[in-house]
Design a protein around this motif. Structure first.
Motif, PDB file in Angstrom:
ATOM      1  N   MET A 108       0.858  -1.168   0.000  1.00 59.18           N
ATOM      2  CA  MET A 108       0.000   0.000   0.000  1.00 59.18           C
ATOM      3  C   MET A 108       0.907   1.234   0.000  1.00 59.18           C
ATOM      4  N   ASP A 119       4.173   0.501   2.289  1.00 55.04           N
ATOM      5  CA  ASP A 119       3.802  -0.425   3.365  1.00 55.04           C
ATOM      6  C   ASP A 119       3.733  -1.837   2.799  1.00 55.04           C
ATOM      7  N   ASP A 121       3.934  -4.466   4.693  1.00 59.39           N
ATOM      8  CA  ASP A 121       3.264  -5.335   5.658  1.00 59.39           C
ATOM      9  C   ASP A 121       1.840  -5.650   5.211  1.00 59.39           C
ATOM     10  N   TRP A 122       1.271  -4.758   4.372  1.00 59.64           N
ATOM     11  CA  TRP A 122      -0.060  -5.002   3.833  1.00 59.64           C
ATOM     12  C   TRP A 122       0.018  -6.083   2.753  1.00 59.64           C
ATOM     13  N   ASN A 123      -0.840  -7.091   2.861  1.00 58.99           N
ATOM     14  CA  ASN A 123      -0.905  -8.148   1.865  1.00 58.99           C
ATOM     15  C   ASN A 123      -2.319  -8.272   1.326  1.00 58.99           C
ATOM     16  N   HIS A 148     -10.686  -6.586  -1.292  1.00 60.99           N
ATOM     17  CA  HIS A 148      -9.667  -5.691  -0.752  1.00 60.99           C
ATOM     18  C   HIS A 148      -9.977  -4.213  -0.996  1.00 60.99           C
TER      19      HIS A 148
END
Length: 201
Positions: A108, A119, A121-123, A148
């Motif tokens: 993101m 980012d 860490d966003w999946n 999403h």
């Protein structure tokens, strides 16, 4: 570089592999000046109630792809990419990258007047890519869950998007391709994203 605004219809389908046969392919061009590229890339997109489907068809006579883990820096090697700005304001959008080895990078992006935060860490859980290779042709089949997004698309919905490819040549040079040219070797110029329109019928 042309200042034209690029637009593409994304048609609603009852999805299976056959839907691609009669769908027009849209070419990628040089990201800076919009000129034709050395190794052609065509893109197609469609959707159903649950997924956005994107296909990249790439001429590819030479490949550099050694990364194996999700969110590795795939952009350092051969890769295709998809950026999606659902809100259409250029400040927050999704970045997806796919390697010839079916490795995924998803992030993101916050882009505040060119100050970019990524980012990883966003999946995008459930995102899938299948890469099919035949001689000097490589096809990427991407399936992105619509869960999403803040709002699932319907007829008339439009997103700002861009499609990209980085293709390394045998001589070590890299070719940067885009659907909507940005005018620079920089994919993070959301003002130059095109428009993807969701249509039924």
């Amino acid at each position: 570089m042309s200042e034209q605004h690029y637009e593409m219809d994304c048609k609603y389908v009852d999805y299976d592999d056959s839907v691609w046969r009669n769908m027009e392919s849209t070419p990628l061009v040089d990201v800076v000046d919009g000129r034709p590229v050395r190794e052609a890339t065509g893109i197609k997109a469609c959707w159903d109630d649950d997924f956005l489907y994107v296909r990249f068809d790439c001429e590819d006579s030479y490949t550099v792809a050694t990364y194996t883990k999700r969110d590795d820096p795939l952009y350092e090697q051969d890769v295709v990419e998809l950026f999606i700005d659902e809100e259409r304001n250029g400040s927050r959008y999704m970045e997806f990258e796919f390697s010839p080895n079916q490795v995924i990078f998803d992030a993101m992006i916050d882009n505040r007047e060119g100050h970019i935060t990524i980012d990883t860490d966003w999946n995008a859980e459930g995102l899938e890519v299948e890469v099919r290779t035949e001689e000097d042709q490589r096809t990427y089949m991407i399936r992105l869950p619509l869960s999403h997004f803040q709002r699932r698309p319907e007829h008339g919905t439009s997103w700002r998007v861009n499609f990209y490819r980085i293709d390394e040549q045998r001589d070590g040079t890299r070719e940067y391709q885009a659907w909507s040219p940005t005018g620079a070797i920089n994919y993070h110029i959301p003002a130059r994203f095109g428009t993807l329109r969701f249509v039924r019928g």
